[in-house]
Enzyme design. Sequence first.
Site, short mmCIF file in Angstrom:
data_model
loop_
_atom_site.label_atom_id
_atom_site.label_comp_id
_atom_site.label_asym_id
_atom_site.label_seq_id
_atom_site.Cartn_x
_atom_site.Cartn_y
_atom_site.Cartn_z
CE LYS A 1 -1.62 3.11 2.37
NZ LYS A 1 -1.96 4.15 1.88
CD GLU B 1 13.35 0.18 8.78
OE1 GLU B 1 14.35 1.65 9.54
OE2 GLU B 1 14.20 -0.77 9.13
CB CYS C 1 13.42 9.05 7.72
SG CYS C 1 14.42 7.65 6.42
P1 NDP Z 1 2.54 8.12 8.16
O1 NDP Z 1 2.37 7.58 8.81
O2 NDP Z 1 1.51 9.69 7.64
O3 NDP Z 1 2.14 7.58 6.44
C1 NDP Z 1 2.51 6.26 5.94
C2 NDP Z 1 2.01 5.09 5.66
O4 NDP Z 1 1.29 4.84 5.98
C3 NDP Z 1 1.05 6.02 3.93
O5 NDP Z 1 0.96 4.65 3.01
C4 NDP Z 1 -0.05 6.51 4.91
O6 NDP Z 1 -1.40 5.93 4.29
C5 NDP Z 1 -0.54 4.75 5.69
N1 NDP Z 1 -0.60 5.05 7.06
C6 NDP Z 1 -1.58 5.96 7.49
N2 NDP Z 1 -2.44 5.72 8.18
C7 NDP Z 1 -2.71 4.18 8.20
C8 NDP Z 1 -3.25 3.88 9.40
N3 NDP Z 1 -4.03 4.03 11.00
N4 NDP Z 1 -3.03 2.00 9.32
C9 NDP Z 1 -1.60 1.84 8.76
N5 NDP Z 1 -1.93 2.59 7.45
C10 NDP Z 1 -1.83 4.04 7.71
O7 NDP Z 1 3.69 9.23 7.26
P2 NDP Z 1 4.27 9.88 6.15
O8 NDP Z 1 4.64 8.83 4.23
O9 NDP Z 1 4.47 11.38 6.04
O10 NDP Z 1 5.65 9.52 5.93
C11 NDP Z 1 6.98 10.51 6.64
C12 NDP Z 1 7.16 9.98 7.55
O11 NDP Z 1 7.63 8.31 7.56
C13 NDP Z 1 8.23 10.76 8.35
O12 NDP Z 1 8.11 10.78 9.70
C14 NDP Z 1 9.83 10.20 8.10
O13 NDP Z 1 10.87 10.48 8.75
C15 NDP Z 1 9.16 8.43 7.92
N6 NDP Z 1 9.98 7.39 7.30
C16 NDP Z 1 10.93 7.06 7.97
C17 NDP Z 1 11.61 6.31 7.60
C18 NDP Z 1 12.53 5.18 7.67
O14 NDP Z 1 13.57 4.49 6.84
N7 NDP Z 1 12.69 5.23 9.28
C19 NDP Z 1 12.17 6.58 5.77
C20 NDP Z 1 11.72 7.36 5.37
C21 NDP Z 1 9.73 7.96 6.00
P3 NDP Z 1 -1.38 8.05 3.15
O15 NDP Z 1 -0.28 8.12 2.76
O16 NDP Z 1 -2.15 6.84 1.70
O17 NDP Z 1 -2.09 8.25 3.87
#
Ligand code: NDP
Length: 503
Positions: free
Chosen positions: A169, A241, A275
């Site tokens: 997803k 992550e 991140c």
């Molecule tokens: P989110 O947590 O908002 O979203 C991540 C994914 O989870 C998206 O596909 C989102 O869908 C989905 N999602 C949202 N709500 C739910 C739920 N309740 N249950 C399951 N899935 C859900 O993060 P962002 O997309 O805003 O990404 C930024 C964040 O990711 C930052 O905090 C960054 O640091 C972290 N990150 C960490 C990395 C690592 O390797 N540690 C690498 C890259 C980013 P949708 O977008 O469609 O709402």
Amino acid sequence: MTVADPAAQSVQLHISVTNPVTGEQIGALPIMNELEVAAAVARARAAQPAWAALGVKARTRILRRWIDSVWRDRETMMRVIRRETGKTDPGAFVEIAVLDVAVNYYIAHAPHLLRPQRRSPLFPLVQRAQVVYHPYGVAGFISPWNYPYFNALTDLVPALIAGNAVVLKPSEIAPYSAIEALDRMHAAGVPREVAQIVTGDGTTGSALINTVDCIAFTGSTATGRQVAVRAAERLIPCSLELGGKDPLIVLDDANLATAVAGALRSALENAGQACISIERIYVEAGIYDAFVAGVVEAVQNVTLGAGDGLGVHIGCMTNERELLRTEAHISDALEKGATLRYGGKRRPDLGALFFEPTILTEVDHTMRVMREETFGPIVPIMRVRDADEAVRYANDSPYGLSASLYTRNLKRGEQIAQRIESGDVSINRPQMVIGTPSLPMGGVKASGLGRRNGPEGLLRFVKSQSILSDTLLISIPALTFTDPLSQAAFRAMRFIRRVLPFV
Ligand code: NDP
């Protein structure tokens, strides 16, 4: 385009994907509901045994065809990534290059890592002990928008190589990079049902966790917590992550020019929406003034824009929510006494979501910019007395993803690195661990659970099964475990292991 159930598209709500540079719509995709996600996972589950039966070498051959096709057509892939993120050519290239080395690492090492492993039995010579590995079945993946190609695939590929079917997803903000990548995977020979995409928003993501056999999530700490709770309720393995607030420590003996360039490069990569971007810099007093002067001078040469070519350093931000958070962190810091040395403004002349690289000094830990994750091009620099104070500040964070250090004394640097609470530390070349696929990468504290890359990043997608076989060469039909023969053998082995502990 490949989504799990194209037939279902006509009846649902849709997500709309826009180009952040122009604001134009790129396309619309269905928000798949619980039933559709469950149907996709059921199809994946039915297809998985045949994929597993192919064997690891055959699977790596297919994935080699795929990664070679992406590499050959990387200009096309870069255009897809750039269109939905607003990042630059160098930014899109980095996604492709870092995934390429990770996939090639697993193609080379997975056959060995997944082979049954011999272990020491209790009674050597008469027994054989081994660990064998089985795929979980259907592995689920939820990925964010900031690296929509790399983050969608870097965990998914080892799961496939391990014999799982996968359902992904991607973020609703940037789903097309993953769709293009999976289309290519199918063309390379991965069966369509074995690697599927379900499109939608958070509801689709949470539906996925309800049906898969393990889940790998990349995203924010807040959402990661919800994923972990649901995975715990279902008792399925999960890896997370999550976010970071990565520190960089610059010691007095650092190579100044390299430290200045490395700090800017790693703080501003993807307009700070990484991140593992450097989000706070602690500089020892002896080099502080020269470092700040160097950064303020070097940032004048950073180019911002939507143009093509490797000479454009920073593109636009991908979503307005992060831009607003960036501005809020800057205002909070300035209200509390920080000094703005450069930038700090939007650039509407370039597009609605462009923001200047911003240098702040006189910052401290009362400010949001030093404590909360900032997804924007801010470089806050703080003077510290010495390395001990730098380590104390580096550890004064709920996060612990990556960290970096500049020093000419590698031995001292490695000792200091071990005192930093983070999943990895790069010395003299920030963000290098993620590009070194033999090294596991992942967070401690609020930055996550589990590791990607290295043997750890593959073995999290398999169940281990231990098998002990006894030849019955030393055995009598006894009704207890403490028959005289077993007792004698146990005493003998106890003595032998004192002398030869590895038996
Ligand atoms: P989110 O947590 O908002 O979203 C991540 C994914 O989870 C998206 O596909 C989102 O869908 C989905 N999602 C949202 N709500 C739910 C739920 N309740 N249950 C399951 N899935 C859900 O993060 P962002 O997309 O805003 O990404 C930024 C964040 O990711 C930052 O905090 C960054 O640091 C972290 N990150 C960490 C990395 C690592 O390797 N540690 C690498 C890259 C980013 P949708 O977008 O469609 O709402």
